[in-house]
Design a protein around this motif. Structure first.
Motif, PDB file in Angstrom:
ATOM      1  N   GLU A 216       6.023   9.830   0.853  1.00 26.57           N
ATOM      2  CA  GLU A 216       6.581   9.417   2.136  1.00 26.57           C
ATOM      3  C   GLU A 216       5.486   8.947   3.079  1.00 26.57           C
ATOM      4  N   SER A 217       5.890   8.194   4.099  1.00 26.30           N
ATOM      5  CA  SER A 217       4.963   7.713   5.118  1.00 26.30           C
ATOM      6  C   SER A 217       4.209   8.885   5.739  1.00 26.30           C
ATOM      7  N   GLY A 218       2.867   8.766   5.749  1.00 19.77           N
ATOM      8  CA  GLY A 218       2.022   9.778   6.360  1.00 19.77           C
ATOM      9  C   GLY A 218       1.644  10.936   5.461  1.00 19.77           C
ATOM     10  N   GLU A 219       2.169  10.968   4.224  1.00 17.13           N
ATOM     11  CA  GLU A 219       1.879  12.077   3.318  1.00 17.13           C
ATOM     12  C   GLU A 219       0.575  11.829   2.575  1.00 17.13           C
TER      13      GLU A 219
ATOM     14  N   ALA B 129       0.848  -1.192   0.000  1.00 14.52           N
ATOM     15  CA  ALA B 129       0.000   0.000   0.000  1.00 14.52           C
ATOM     16  C   ALA B 129       0.878   1.233   0.000  1.00 14.52           C
ATOM     17  N   SER B 130       0.465   2.245  -0.742  1.00 18.74           N
ATOM     18  CA  SER B 130       1.211   3.491  -0.796  1.00 18.74           C
ATOM     19  C   SER B 130       0.274   4.614  -1.187  1.00 18.74           C
ATOM     20  N   THR B 131       0.723   5.844  -0.972  1.00 16.76           N
ATOM     21  CA  THR B 131       0.008   6.990  -1.534  1.00 16.76           C
ATOM     22  C   THR B 131       0.831   7.536  -2.686  1.00 16.76           C
ATOM     23  N   ARG B 132       0.132   8.060  -3.688  1.00 17.12           N
ATOM     24  CA  ARG B 132       0.776   8.519  -4.919  1.00 17.12           C
ATOM     25  C   ARG B 132       0.457   9.987  -5.182  1.00 17.12           C
ATOM     26  N   ASN B 133       1.428  10.666  -5.756  1.00 19.03           N
ATOM     27  CA  ASN B 133       1.221  12.022  -6.230  1.00 19.03           C
ATOM     28  C   ASN B 133       0.295  11.971  -7.445  1.00 19.03           C
ATOM     29  N   ALA B 134      -0.715  12.816  -7.470  1.00 16.37           N
ATOM     30  CA  ALA B 134      -1.713  12.766  -8.544  1.00 16.37           C
ATOM     31  C   ALA B 134      -1.141  13.143  -9.902  1.00 16.37           C
ATOM     32  N   ASP B 135      -0.036  13.876  -9.934  1.00 17.59           N
ATOM     33  CA  ASP B 135       0.522  14.320 -11.215  1.00 17.59           C
ATOM     34  C   ASP B 135       1.337  13.244 -11.911  1.00 17.59           C
TER      35      ASP B 135
END
Length: 390
Positions: free
Chosen positions: A313-316, A301-307
């Protein structure tokens, strides 16, 4: 279709029977969330890489997508594995197995005509159930005769193809369960009577499982009837399915917890938990006592920049994405329309690992812009157009 140039020895290494056996062992023993972070990272690396090779061999559309990106299939990180926008499942059928091996086709609960459609084989379904069982271990340890489940939803048969309803009904395979939606009607008074009967006339604990708006309907009936349930530590409420009510009024999580604790007479809001899943994801993430949803080590699992879909980074704050190795019938390598955070480290509950939270959905305008960015910058598996929302 362009053929992938993959070294045969590379495939043999990553499609090993041992890796598959290890994944099933990890899922079904139910102990994965208590492993050290280092062990979880190592497992995740092995399981997701193995699944990637399986899906580029089995799913022609995903293989073609990977090829068009000029992706190096021998030297890569998990963060670089090509992601499928969830909107792709609304526009085409993506499978990694022959049609005859699909046991169940499931739909998202969106407006008809914009629903995602995902096919699962027996292995994928069993692993989903295994993830629910693993997560339920965080709720408490009960033998079959020690707990009564009050499910504010239909049976599996009545749930049909709607994925959310089906997933919630799977609780009956883990604990004795009574369902209180029949023929589409919520039998709220019968549910309350069942809870009162169990608390007053047996030694069993109670787990109330349902969508938040149905739990709220139950609490409001309890308050109107001025019932003093005083369940203390004998009752737990488990929700899934989002926080917006049918009226369109949104209830904050803290306000929801407070209302539920007051109505049922609970000792702590740690007795109110939530489960996250979506039709394109083959694993359920269950909350711990600190209200963090834990991600098991077969999911990256990760978060991604929409662009540019770069990993953050963790928590972003960013777009939530998942590489789920438990799905064998389709590539569960998705970037979603959910905005949230992913954390790695020690959770306040004391467990090491990865946790996630959903903060909000993208607005329709933002979703459209993000879908276009994904299509333009990564040559998405399909032209996404305007993102559809459930």
């Amino acid at each position: 279709m362009t053929q992938l140039n993959i070294n045969s020895e590379d495939l043999l290494e990553h499609q090993s029977v041992a890796a598959t056996d290890d994944l099933d062992y990890t899922i079904f023993t139910g102990e994965s969330l208590d492993l050290p972070l280092s062990a979880q990272r190592e497992m995740r690396e092995t399981f997701v890489r193995t699944a990637f090779y399986q899906h580029i061999e089995g799913c022609p559309e995903y293989a073609d997508f990977v090829t068009r990106l000029d992706f190096d299939t021998r030297h890569f990180t998990l963060a670089s594995i090509p992601l499928i926008p969830v909107s792709a499942f609304k526009q085409q059928t993506l499978t990694s197995l022959p049609a005859e091996q699909i046991e169940k086709w499931s739909l998202s609960s969106g407006t008809r005509g914009t629903q995602s459609k995902v096919g699962r084989d027996q292995t994928s379904l069993e692993r989903l159930l295994g993830s629910i069982h693993t997560g339920m271990e965080m709720l408490g340890q009960w033998h079959e005769d020690q707990v009564d489940v009050v499910h504010l939803g239909p049976t599996r048969n009545e749930a049909g193809d709607i994925w959310f309803l089906y997933v919630m009904s799977l609780i009956e395979l883990i604990h004795p369960t009574t369902h209180f939606v029949n023929n589409g009607q919520f039998q709220s008074q019968k549910a309350i009577d069942s809870i009162v009967e169990t608390l007053q006339h047996s030694d069993q604990d109670v787990i109330v499982v349902g969508a938040p708006f149905l739990v709220i309907e139950l609490t409001e009936m309890i308050e109107r009837q001025q019932l003093d349930l005083a369940a203390k530590d004998r009752l737990m409420v488990v929700t899934a399915g989002g926080w917006k009510r049918h009226s369109g009024i949104e209830l904050t999580r803290s306000a929801f917890n407070e209302k539920v604790c007051r109505a049922f007479g609970l000792n702590s809001d740690a007795q109110v938990r939530d489960i996250f899943n979506q039709v394109e994801l083959n694993t359920a993430f269950v909350e711990c006592s600190a209200h963090r949803k834990h991600v098991p080590p077969w999911v990256y699992a990760s978060t991604r920049n929409a662009d540019d879909l770069g990993v953050q980074e963790s928590g972003e704050l960013g777009l939530l994405s998942y590489l789920d190795a438990s799905a064998t019938s389709y590539p569960a390598f998705i970037v979603t329309d959910d905005v949230g955070r992913v954390y790695e480290g020690t959770c306040p509950c004391g467990r090491e690992g990865v946790t996630m939270e959903v903060v909000r959905r993208l607005t329709r305008a933002a979703a459209r812009g993000c879908a276009m960015a994904i299509d333009r910058k990564t040559n998405a598996i399909v032209p996404t157009g305007e993102a559809n929302h459930e």
